[in-house]
Design a protein around this motif. Structure first.
Motif, short mmCIF file in Angstrom:
data_model
loop_
_atom_site.label_atom_id
_atom_site.label_comp_id
_atom_site.label_asym_id
_atom_site.label_seq_id
_atom_site.Cartn_x
_atom_site.Cartn_y
_atom_site.Cartn_z
N VAL A 6 0.97 -1.12 -0.12
CA VAL A 6 0.10 -0.19 0.07
C VAL A 6 0.88 1.34 0.10
CG1 VAL A 6 -1.57 1.29 1.22
CG2 VAL A 6 -1.83 -1.15 1.13
N ALA A 7 0.66 2.29 -0.95
CA ALA A 7 1.14 3.42 -0.81
C ALA A 7 2.72 3.37 -0.67
CB ALA A 7 0.77 4.33 0.16
N GLY A 8 3.05 2.56 -1.61
CA GLY A 8 4.67 2.40 -1.69
C GLY A 8 5.41 1.54 -0.65
N ARG A 9 4.78 0.85 0.34
CA ARG A 9 4.96 0.21 1.26
C ARG A 9 4.71 -1.03 1.42
NH1 ARG A 9 3.03 5.34 2.81
NH2 ARG A 9 4.26 6.37 4.41
N THR A 10 5.50 -1.98 1.63
CA THR A 10 5.17 -3.45 1.55
C THR A 10 5.59 -4.08 2.90
OG1 THR A 10 5.44 -3.60 -0.97
CG2 THR A 10 5.50 -5.74 0.37
N TRP A 11 4.65 -5.30 3.29
CA TRP A 11 4.87 -5.91 4.56
C TRP A 11 4.66 -7.39 4.29
CZ3 TRP A 11 1.84 -1.39 4.40
CH2 TRP A 11 2.23 -0.27 5.03
N HIS A 12 5.73 -8.18 4.42
CA HIS A 12 5.84 -9.47 4.26
C HIS A 12 5.63 -10.28 5.50
CE1 HIS A 12 7.26 -8.58 0.20
NE2 HIS A 12 8.36 -8.10 0.68
N TYR A 13 4.93 -10.96 5.65
CA TYR A 13 4.76 -12.17 6.75
C TYR A 13 6.08 -12.87 6.56
CZ TYR A 13 3.90 -16.04 9.93
OH TYR A 13 3.83 -16.97 10.78
N SER A 14 6.70 -13.19 7.96
CA SER A 14 7.95 -13.81 7.97
C SER A 14 7.46 -15.17 8.50
CB SER A 14 9.14 -13.00 8.74
OG SER A 14 10.17 -13.85 8.92
N HIS A 15 7.53 -15.39 9.86
CA HIS A 15 7.37 -16.53 10.52
C HIS A 15 6.68 -16.37 12.13
CE1 HIS A 15 11.06 -14.63 12.12
NE2 HIS A 15 10.89 -15.60 13.07
N CYS A 16 6.39 -17.28 12.65
CA CYS A 16 5.85 -17.19 14.19
C CYS A 16 6.90 -18.04 15.03
CB CYS A 16 4.30 -17.77 14.26
SG CYS A 16 4.43 -19.64 14.00
N LEU A 17 6.69 -17.71 16.09
CA LEU A 17 7.56 -18.15 17.22
C LEU A 17 6.55 -18.71 18.35
CD1 LEU A 17 9.41 -16.10 15.98
CD2 LEU A 17 10.92 -15.96 18.05
N ASP A 326 12.10 -3.88 15.59
CA ASP A 326 13.40 -3.88 15.71
C ASP A 326 14.10 -3.05 15.06
OD1 ASP A 326 13.67 -5.22 13.48
OD2 ASP A 326 14.26 -7.17 14.31
N GLU A 327 15.44 -3.14 14.98
CA GLU A 327 16.28 -2.26 14.30
C GLU A 327 16.24 -2.23 12.80
OE1 GLU A 327 20.09 -3.09 15.85
OE2 GLU A 327 20.13 -1.90 17.68
N GLN A 328 15.69 -3.53 12.34
CA GLN A 328 15.67 -3.85 10.75
C GLN A 328 14.15 -3.71 10.37
OE1 GLN A 328 17.37 -7.73 9.61
NE2 GLN A 328 19.04 -7.34 11.56
N ASP A 329 13.35 -3.05 11.26
CA ASP A 329 11.78 -2.63 11.04
C ASP A 329 10.96 -3.97 10.64
OD1 ASP A 329 11.55 -0.12 11.10
OD2 ASP A 329 11.81 0.50 8.86
N ARG A 330 11.61 -5.01 11.47
CA ARG A 330 10.61 -6.24 11.74
C ARG A 330 9.96 -6.02 12.63
NH1 ARG A 330 15.67 -10.70 11.74
NH2 ARG A 330 16.42 -9.00 13.29
N ILE A 331 8.63 -6.27 12.36
CA ILE A 331 7.46 -5.94 13.33
C ILE A 331 7.05 -7.27 14.33
CG2 ILE A 331 4.96 -5.27 13.59
CD1 ILE A 331 6.91 -4.47 10.35
N ILE A 332 7.18 -7.07 15.49
CA ILE A 332 7.07 -8.50 16.48
C ILE A 332 5.72 -8.19 17.14
CG2 ILE A 332 7.94 -9.72 18.07
CD1 ILE A 332 10.51 -7.73 16.63
N ILE A 333 4.59 -9.01 16.94
CA ILE A 333 3.37 -9.03 17.55
C ILE A 333 3.16 -10.12 18.53
CG2 ILE A 333 0.92 -8.83 17.00
CD1 ILE A 333 2.14 -7.97 14.05
N THR A 334 2.58 -10.05 19.70
CA THR A 334 2.20 -10.84 20.65
C THR A 334 0.74 -11.40 20.45
OG1 THR A 334 1.39 -9.43 22.37
CG2 THR A 334 3.84 -10.09 22.42
N GLN A 341 4.03 -13.46 16.05
CA GLN A 341 3.94 -13.53 14.52
C GLN A 341 4.80 -12.08 14.29
OE1 GLN A 341 0.60 -14.42 12.18
NE2 GLN A 341 -0.59 -15.05 13.86
N ILE A 342 5.53 -12.56 13.04
CA ILE A 342 6.72 -11.42 12.70
C ILE A 342 6.50 -11.16 11.32
CG2 ILE A 342 9.12 -11.07 12.46
CD1 ILE A 342 8.32 -11.99 15.29
N TYR A 343 6.57 -9.82 10.99
CA TYR A 343 6.24 -9.41 9.81
C TYR A 343 7.80 -8.15 9.46
CZ TYR A 343 1.29 -10.29 9.35
OH TYR A 343 0.12 -11.08 9.32
N ARG A 344 7.87 -8.41 8.23
CA ARG A 344 9.02 -7.18 7.88
C ARG A 344 8.66 -6.29 6.79
NH1 ARG A 344 11.75 -8.74 3.15
NH2 ARG A 344 11.33 -10.69 2.43
N LYS A 345 9.09 -5.08 7.11
CA LYS A 345 8.60 -4.05 6.22
C LYS A 345 9.51 -4.02 4.92
CE LYS A 345 7.43 0.77 6.15
NZ LYS A 345 7.28 2.27 6.77
#
Length: 354
Positions: A6-17, A326-334, A341-345
């Motif tokens: 969306v709007a020049g931004r992309t979020w990829h699902y990565s994995h879960c822990l 985190d520092e790499q713009d990985r989004i960590i959600i409880t 669940q982890i996503y990365r921008k």
């Protein structure tokens, strides 16, 4: 969706822990562990995550030691290092990391803020470090510097700590040692007013974002508590929130809100315009889940009987609560299903041609 653009931004699902467990295990899947109602997560450097589990919510009068209630230390690739503070809380809520690496946790029942050495980890079934192996501060009350239901925690660049003092409907700022600095907010529905504020974060420019659970909005303040703006509102529409819980800001200034009641994560532009929503994509088991499945062959048969609609439902967020970036713009959600669940921008992503 695995990938959202969306709007020049992309979020990829990565994995879960993780998974719902109090155990640590070591097997061909590596060192694995899990969480019981994970409330919040804090991302340190080098891919280390600290996750605070609420457990079953026993008070100390009801149960002396709840092994599910603890802080877990793991890598973002699910190498579970260990735990600390087992049984060291009553109703733990939030977690934050100070500049010196010490881990701070809030307890809304005890009205305390506790700090822990992040290297003092143990492996299950050992207990501790527990309530006697921590430093902390906090006094119940409504005067300046006193707490009533502290929830969200966030450090600023000066290593001062913002605390959402939920039942006092305000935000307070303290030194790491608990010395009172300032407070802002009061009960109400207007600008700068709260109804049980919950999550909080500080962006790269020092602005403070507060999630207002009862007035379902996000409110932005300057570092000294001056009200700046708000966004969101009640409902389940594209720009709405229902009992929002957590908030985080990435390196571009985009704002992420765990929309607890709507079972999603809302993403907003810096001006408060809604961008997109994440709903959870954990259609593959974590390493801990794989281990648990392998040691119970009958569970494989039971899993095979679950239809695809149910499996798709289970892949989505149960009740997202805590969030960090985190520092790499990985989004960590409880996730209320006992996992992260982890996503990365990805701002360089280009859509493939049709």
């Amino acid at each position: 969706m695995k990938t959202t653009t969306v709007a020049g931004r992309t979020w990829h699902y990565s994995h879960c822990l993780g998974r719902l467990t109090a155990e640590h295990n070591e097997s061909k899947w590596g060192r694995t562990g899990g969480y019981c109602y994970p409330m919040d997560v804090a991302a340190a450097s080098d891919g280390i995550l600290f996750v605070i589990s609420r457990g079953f919510g026993y008070t100390r009068d009801e149960k002396e030691h709840d092994t599910y209630m603890r802080v877990g230390k793991t890598t973002i690739d699910e190498d579970h290092i260990g735990d600390f503070a087992r049984g060291g809380f009553t109703w733990p809520v939030a977690i934050a990391i100070a500049g010196d690496g010490m881990v701070y946790c809030s307890d809304e029942h005890e009205n305390t803020i506790s700090s822990f050495d992040p290297d003092a980890v143990v492996t299950y079934p050992e207990a501790g470090p527990g309530p006697n192996d921590r430093e902390g501060w906090g006094v119940e009350g409504s005067d300046e510097g006193q707490l009533n239901g502290p929830s969200g925690l966030a450090f600023d660049a000066n290593d001062d700590l913002y605390v959402t003092d939920s039942l006092n409907n305000r935000v307070q700022k303290f030194s790491k040692g608990g010395d009172f600095i300032l407070a802002f907010g009061r009960y109400g529905t207007g600008d700068g007013e709260f109804n049980r504020p919950w999550g909080i974060t500080v962006d790269g420019e020092g602005a403070v974002y507060v999630v207002d659970w009862g007035n379902p909005r996000v409110k932005k303040f300057s570092a000294d508590g001056t009200y700046l703006m708000s966004f969101g509102g009640p409902g389940d529409g594209a720009n709405s929130l229902s009992n929002p819980a957590g908030v985080a800001v990435d390196s571009d200034g985009d704002v992420y809100v765990t929309d607890w009641g709507n079972r999603r994560v809302q993403i907003y532009e810096p001006d408060g315009s809604v961008l997109a929503a994440l709903y959870g994509d954990a259609d593959k088991l974590s390493r801990a889940g794989e281990y648990n499945l392998a040691r119970d062959p009958d569970s494989v048969k039971r899993l095979a009987r679950i239809d695809s609609d149910v499996m798709s439902y289970l892949a989505r967020f149960g009740r997202p609560i805590g969030i960090d970036i985190d520092e790499q713009d990985r989004i960590i959600i409880t996730d209320g299903r006992g996992r992260l669940q982890i996503y990365r921008k990805d701002n360089a992503y280009a859509e493939p041609p049709i």
